[in-house]
Scaffold this motif. Structure first.
Motif, PDB file in Angstrom:
ATOM      1  N   ALA A 135      19.269 -11.618  47.580  1.00 25.63           N
ATOM      2  CA  ALA A 135      20.359 -12.586  47.615  1.00 25.63           C
ATOM      3  C   ALA A 135      20.102 -13.729  48.592  1.00 25.63           C
ATOM      4  CB  ALA A 135      21.666 -11.880  47.974  1.00 25.63           C
ATOM      5  N   ALA A 136      19.132 -13.513  49.501  1.00 22.08           N
ATOM      6  CA  ALA A 136      18.916 -14.491  50.568  1.00 22.08           C
ATOM      7  C   ALA A 136      18.463 -15.828  50.002  1.00 22.08           C
ATOM      8  CB  ALA A 136      17.890 -13.960  51.555  1.00 22.08           C
ATOM      9  N   GLU A 137      19.054 -16.893  50.511  1.00 24.38           N
ATOM     10  CA  GLU A 137      18.687 -18.224  50.039  1.00 24.38           C
ATOM     11  C   GLU A 137      17.898 -18.997  51.091  1.00 24.38           C
ATOM     12  OE1 GLU A 137      22.378 -19.810  48.786  1.00 24.38           O
ATOM     13  OE2 GLU A 137      22.364 -18.647  46.935  1.00 24.38           O
ATOM     14  N   SER A 138      18.441 -19.067  52.284  1.00 24.06           N
ATOM     15  CA  SER A 138      17.764 -19.864  53.314  1.00 24.06           C
ATOM     16  C   SER A 138      16.581 -19.078  53.890  1.00 24.06           C
ATOM     17  CB  SER A 138      18.737 -20.219  54.424  1.00 24.06           C
ATOM     18  OG  SER A 138      19.093 -19.043  55.111  1.00 24.06           O
ATOM     19  N   ASP A 139      15.701 -19.804  54.568  1.00 26.16           N
ATOM     20  CA  ASP A 139      14.524 -19.180  55.172  1.00 26.16           C
ATOM     21  C   ASP A 139      14.923 -18.167  56.235  1.00 26.16           C
ATOM     22  OD1 ASP A 139      12.905 -20.548  53.583  1.00 26.16           O
ATOM     23  OD2 ASP A 139      12.201 -21.997  55.084  1.00 26.16           O
ATOM     24  N   VAL A 140      15.908 -18.586  57.041  1.00 23.69           N
ATOM     25  CA  VAL A 140      16.312 -17.724  58.150  1.00 23.69           C
ATOM     26  C   VAL A 140      16.888 -16.410  57.625  1.00 23.69           C
ATOM     27  CG1 VAL A 140      17.856 -17.493  60.113  1.00 23.69           C
ATOM     28  CG2 VAL A 140      16.747 -19.668  59.685  1.00 23.69           C
ATOM     29  N   ALA A 141      17.732 -16.531  56.598  1.00 27.59           N
ATOM     30  CA  ALA A 141      18.340 -15.325  56.030  1.00 27.59           C
ATOM     31  C   ALA A 141      17.270 -14.426  55.436  1.00 27.59           C
ATOM     32  CB  ALA A 141      19.374 -15.705  54.979  1.00 27.59           C
ATOM     33  N   LYS A 142      16.279 -15.066  54.811  1.00 29.27           N
ATOM     34  CA  LYS A 142      15.195 -14.313  54.183  1.00 29.27           C
ATOM     35  C   LYS A 142      14.410 -13.534  55.231  1.00 29.27           C
ATOM     36  CE  LYS A 142      13.736 -15.995  50.078  1.00 29.27           C
ATOM     37  NZ  LYS A 142      13.296 -17.194  49.378  1.00 29.27           N
ATOM     38  N   GLN A 143      14.089 -14.241  56.318  1.00 29.27           N
ATOM     39  CA  GLN A 143      13.360 -13.593  57.419  1.00 29.27           C
ATOM     40  C   GLN A 143      14.123 -12.374  57.923  1.00 29.27           C
ATOM     41  OE1 GLN A 143      12.645 -16.160  60.727  1.00 29.27           O
ATOM     42  NE2 GLN A 143      11.138 -17.357  59.580  1.00 29.27           N
ATOM     43  N   ALA A 144      15.421 -12.589  58.155  1.00 26.64           N
ATOM     44  CA  ALA A 144      16.238 -11.507  58.706  1.00 26.64           C
ATOM     45  C   ALA A 144      16.287 -10.338  57.736  1.00 26.64           C
ATOM     46  CB  ALA A 144      17.647 -12.016  58.998  1.00 26.64           C
ATOM     47  N   ALA A 145      16.403 -10.660  56.431  1.00 27.20           N
ATOM     48  CA  ALA A 145      16.474  -9.601  55.429  1.00 27.20           C
ATOM     49  C   ALA A 145      15.158  -8.847  55.356  1.00 27.20           C
ATOM     50  CB  ALA A 145      16.833 -10.201  54.073  1.00 27.20           C
ATOM     51  N   GLU A 146      14.054  -9.580  55.474  1.00 24.04           N
ATOM     52  CA  GLU A 146      12.750  -8.926  55.425  1.00 24.04           C
ATOM     53  C   GLU A 146      12.585  -7.967  56.595  1.00 24.04           C
ATOM     54  OE1 GLU A 146       9.674 -11.836  55.153  1.00 24.04           O
ATOM     55  OE2 GLU A 146      10.148 -12.199  53.046  1.00 24.04           O
ATOM     56  N   ARG A 147      13.043  -8.425  57.747  1.00 22.29           N
ATOM     57  CA  ARG A 147      12.948  -7.594  58.936  1.00 22.29           C
ATOM     58  C   ARG A 147      13.772  -6.314  58.748  1.00 22.29           C
ATOM     59  NH1 ARG A 147      14.602 -10.393  64.281  1.00 22.29           N
ATOM     60  NH2 ARG A 147      12.518 -11.265  64.187  1.00 22.29           N
ATOM     61  N   GLU A 148      14.959  -6.505  58.211  1.00 23.60           N
ATOM     62  CA  GLU A 148      15.849  -5.368  57.984  1.00 23.60           C
ATOM     63  C   GLU A 148      15.227  -4.400  56.978  1.00 23.60           C
ATOM     64  OE1 GLU A 148      18.552  -4.390  59.377  1.00 23.60           O
ATOM     65  OE2 GLU A 148      19.176  -2.842  57.953  1.00 23.60           O
ATOM     66  N   LEU A 149      14.569  -4.973  55.974  1.00 18.36           N
ATOM     67  CA  LEU A 149      13.921  -4.153  54.947  1.00 18.36           C
ATOM     68  C   LEU A 149      12.830  -3.296  55.568  1.00 18.36           C
ATOM     69  CD1 LEU A 149      13.787  -3.581  51.895  1.00 18.36           C
ATOM     70  CD2 LEU A 149      12.033  -5.342  51.738  1.00 18.36           C
ATOM     71  N   ARG A 150      12.014  -3.933  56.407  1.00 19.82           N
ATOM     72  CA  ARG A 150      10.946  -3.179  57.068  1.00 19.82           C
ATOM     73  C   ARG A 150      11.523  -2.064  57.919  1.00 19.82           C
ATOM     74  NH1 ARG A 150       8.434  -8.133  57.639  1.00 19.82           N
ATOM     75  NH2 ARG A 150       9.139  -8.359  59.776  1.00 19.82           N
ATOM     76  N   ALA A 151      12.633  -2.383  58.620  1.00 24.19           N
ATOM     77  CA  ALA A 151      13.265  -1.376  59.468  1.00 24.19           C
ATOM     78  C   ALA A 151      13.744  -0.199  58.632  1.00 24.19           C
ATOM     79  CB  ALA A 151      14.433  -1.995  60.233  1.00 24.19           C
ATOM     80  N   ALA A 152      14.363  -0.521  57.487  1.00 25.82           N
ATOM     81  CA  ALA A 152      14.900   0.547  56.635  1.00 25.82           C
ATOM     82  C   ALA A 152      13.774   1.393  56.053  1.00 25.82           C
ATOM     83  CB  ALA A 152      15.756  -0.068  55.532  1.00 25.82           C
ATOM     84  N   GLU A 153      12.684   0.726  55.669  1.00 25.08           N
ATOM     85  CA  GLU A 153      11.533   1.468  55.123  1.00 25.08           C
ATOM     86  C   GLU A 153      10.992   2.449  56.149  1.00 25.08           C
ATOM     87  OE1 GLU A 153       9.743  -1.799  51.981  1.00 25.08           O
ATOM     88  OE2 GLU A 153       8.851  -1.573  53.973  1.00 25.08           O
ATOM     89  N   ALA A 154      10.867   1.930  57.389  1.00 28.32           N
ATOM     90  CA  ALA A 154      10.350   2.788  58.461  1.00 28.32           C
ATOM     91  C   ALA A 154      11.299   3.953  58.716  1.00 28.32           C
ATOM     92  CB  ALA A 154      10.167   1.970  59.736  1.00 28.32           C
ATOM     93  N   MET A 155      12.583   3.689  58.535  1.00 30.87           N
ATOM     94  CA  MET A 155      13.585   4.718  58.782  1.00 30.87           C
ATOM     95  C   MET A 155      13.446   5.843  57.759  1.00 30.87           C
ATOM     96  SD  MET A 155      17.414   3.604  59.564  1.00 30.87           S
ATOM     97  CE  MET A 155      18.625   4.635  60.298  1.00 30.87           C
ATOM     98  N   VAL A 156      13.269   5.434  56.502  1.00 32.35           N
ATOM     99  CA  VAL A 156      13.092   6.442  55.455  1.00 32.35           C
ATOM    100  C   VAL A 156      11.820   7.242  55.723  1.00 32.35           C
ATOM    101  CG1 VAL A 156      12.674   6.810  53.006  1.00 32.35           C
ATOM    102  CG2 VAL A 156      14.356   5.111  53.733  1.00 32.35           C
ATOM    103  N   ALA A 157      10.758   6.517  56.113  1.00 31.96           N
ATOM    104  CA  ALA A 157       9.492   7.192  56.393  1.00 31.96           C
ATOM    105  C   ALA A 157       9.659   8.164  57.554  1.00 31.96           C
ATOM    106  CB  ALA A 157       8.409   6.166  56.716  1.00 31.96           C
ATOM    107  N   ALA A 158      10.444   7.754  58.544  1.00 29.14           N
ATOM    108  CA  ALA A 158      10.644   8.598  59.721  1.00 29.14           C
ATOM    109  C   ALA A 158      11.386   9.881  59.359  1.00 29.14           C
ATOM    110  CB  ALA A 158      11.405   7.831  60.801  1.00 29.14           C
ATOM    111  N   CYS A 159      12.237   9.794  58.330  1.00 31.81           N
ATOM    112  CA  CYS A 159      12.970  10.986  57.896  1.00 31.81           C
ATOM    113  C   CYS A 159      12.004  12.030  57.349  1.00 31.81           C
ATOM    114  CB  CYS A 159      13.970  10.625  56.798  1.00 31.81           C
ATOM    115  SG  CYS A 159      15.346   9.684  57.404  1.00 31.81           S
ATOM    116  N   ASP A 160      10.971  11.538  56.683  1.00 30.10           N
ATOM    117  CA  ASP A 160      10.012  12.467  56.076  1.00 30.10           C
ATOM    118  C   ASP A 160       9.124  13.115  57.126  1.00 30.10           C
ATOM    119  OD1 ASP A 160      10.989  11.901  53.614  1.00 30.10           O
ATOM    120  OD2 ASP A 160       9.590  10.252  53.276  1.00 30.10           O
ATOM    121  N   ALA A 161       8.873  12.362  58.190  1.00 26.28           N
ATOM    122  CA  ALA A 161       7.915  12.827  59.180  1.00 26.28           C
ATOM    123  C   ALA A 161       8.396  14.100  59.879  1.00 26.28           C
ATOM    124  CB  ALA A 161       7.641  11.736  60.212  1.00 26.28           C
TER     125      ALA A 161
END
Lengths: 298, 134
Positions: B108-134
């Motif tokens: 949904a992100a349109e602006s660059d800043v929003a995109k950056q923030a969303a990407e960061r959040e995505l990486r955080a969430a991915e790591a979180m899921v991975a951490a659950c498995d560990a």
């Protein structure tokens, strides 16, 4: 001579007002304690962040190519003011002071030919600015401090401000908030967040700087990359801190205002009771005179 | 020189942890790094991942952090993290919901800043899921 019944009603009404103000005072005192605690526990993060920004900013001193959030975009035409106030009134001069400061600032900037936009956090601040500069208000964010200041909210705000900055809607961003000095004193404080004024934090971070800046840091990845990452977060932290301080100030101001109100209500009750007793005594004397003169007439 | 290093974990809301540890491994922006007493002073970014605290060559505590910064000096290691959760308390459903939300936000992100923030959040969430498995 005021009517006895009216006086009685008056006294009762002041008494119930006093009950309300003293309850509000106690609520504010409890909230103040909590707010102070959260402001204090937020300090370590902010302080370390400041040290890091100061350390990194130093390496960019006088060098071209510093990130825009730190160095600015070289213009000073469009200003954004973030006005941190409260959603509720009955807190003495808290909102009036900050409103007055903001209005003066806007007048000053406009006189210098700059354009000014205002983003209000809290309803009361908007009410203060709306009458004179309704056209400058971009938006009002409400209910921010319902459960105390939350970092998430600050983060979202920072994101929004950065988006506006990238789109070139303003050049300089200043946060105006009530700084918490003590439970009864607040100080209206402007804090420039974009471009971030490192000079302001140098005093607080000075001691730490002397010790730690001498030790040369290794940077991983490069200074630029860390700074790129650090500055947006620093913006969130600064806004978060302004929110915390403002919330604590609000509770302090409300506590002081309600303390005053309770005391005034007490004075008023004393005066009214005195008048009431006098009126009662006068009525009794009157009746006695009537009886005695009636008896004498026989 | 002492044989422990002061490890501090700080979130914007408060100081989460401050204790003397023998070694701590932090997921740095450029790869994991371990901090022992006498580490050379360093400033670095922290990517979303797990911080391990070692005692007697064993992990005694694992904490998941959502990115941030680390400041290391000879006797101290301070990690500034926006969020930190003990690994035992991670909740898989929660993490996956967050991942989903982050993906949506990125789309949904349109602006660059929003995109950056969303990407960061995505990486955080991915790591979180991975951490659950560990």
């Amino acid at each position: 001579m005021p009517n006895l019944k009216d006086l009685k009603i008056r006294i009762d009404s002041v008494k119930s007002t006093q009950k309300i103000t003293s309850a509000m005072k106690m609520v504010a005192a409890a909230k103040l304690r909590k707010a102070q605690l959260s402001a204090e526990s937020a300090r370590p993060y902010a302080e370390r962040m400041e040290t890091m920004v100061a350390a990194l900013a130093k390496s960019f001193d006088g060098v071209d190519g510093a990130p825009e959030l730190l160095a600015g975009n070289g213009k000073d035409e469009k200003h954004l003011i973030v006005l941190v106030s409260s959603d509720r009134g009955l807190c003495g001069g808290f909102n009036a002071n900050i409103g007055r400061f903001a209005r003066n600032k806007i007048t000053e900037l406009r006189a210098a030919g700059k354009s000014v936009k205002v983003l209000c956090l809290g309803r009361k601040g908007r009410d203060q600015v709306r009458r004179d500069f309704g056209d400058a208000i971009l938006d009002t964010v409400e209910d921010l401090t319902k459960n105390g200041a939350q970092y998430n909210d600050a983060n979202n705000l920072a994101l929004r401000i950065r988006t506006m900055y990238e789109e070139g809607e303003f050049d300089v961003c200043t946060v105006i908030y009530n700084k918490f000095i003590s439970a009864i004193t607040q100080e209206v404080t402007p804090l420039q967040v974009i471009p971030f004024a490192v000079a302001q934090i140098e005093d607080t971070a000075k001691e730490a700087q002397d010790d730690e800046l001498k030790a040369l840091y290794e940077y991983e990845p490069s200074e630029e990359e860390i700074l790129e990452d650090l500055l947006p977060r620093n913006l969130s932290v600064q806004i978060f801190r302004a929110m915390l301080e403002s919330f604590a100030s609000e509770q302090g101001a409300r506590m002081a205002a309600m303390d005053n109100a309770t005391r005034n209500a007490g004075d008023m009750i004393n005066n009214l009771t005195l008048t009431y007793n006098r009126a009662r005594q006068a009525a009794i004397t009157n009746e006695l005179i009537e009886i005695i003169s009636g008896a004498e007439a026989l | 020189m002492s044989d422990t290093v002061l490890f501090e974990l700080v979130s914007p809301a408060k100081l989460l942890l401050s204790e003397e540890v023998e070694m701590v491994v932090v997921p740095g922006g450029e790869g994991d790094f371990g901090v022992l007493p006498g580490h050379t002073p360093m400033l670095t970014t922290v990517r979303p991942g797990i911080i391990d605290i070692y005692e007697n060559d064993k992990v005694v505590k694992s904490i998941f952090v959502v990115g941030g910064f680390a400041e290391v000096s000879e006797e101290r290691c301070a990690v500034l993290a926006e969020e930190a959760i003990a690994v035992d308390e991670l909740d898989r459903d929660n993490a996956e919901a967050r991942l989903q939300k982050a993906t949506d936000a990125l789309n949904a992100a349109e602006s660059d800043v929003a995109k950056q923030a969303a990407e960061r959040e995505l990486r955080a969430a991915e790591a979180m899921v991975a951490a659950c498995d560990a």
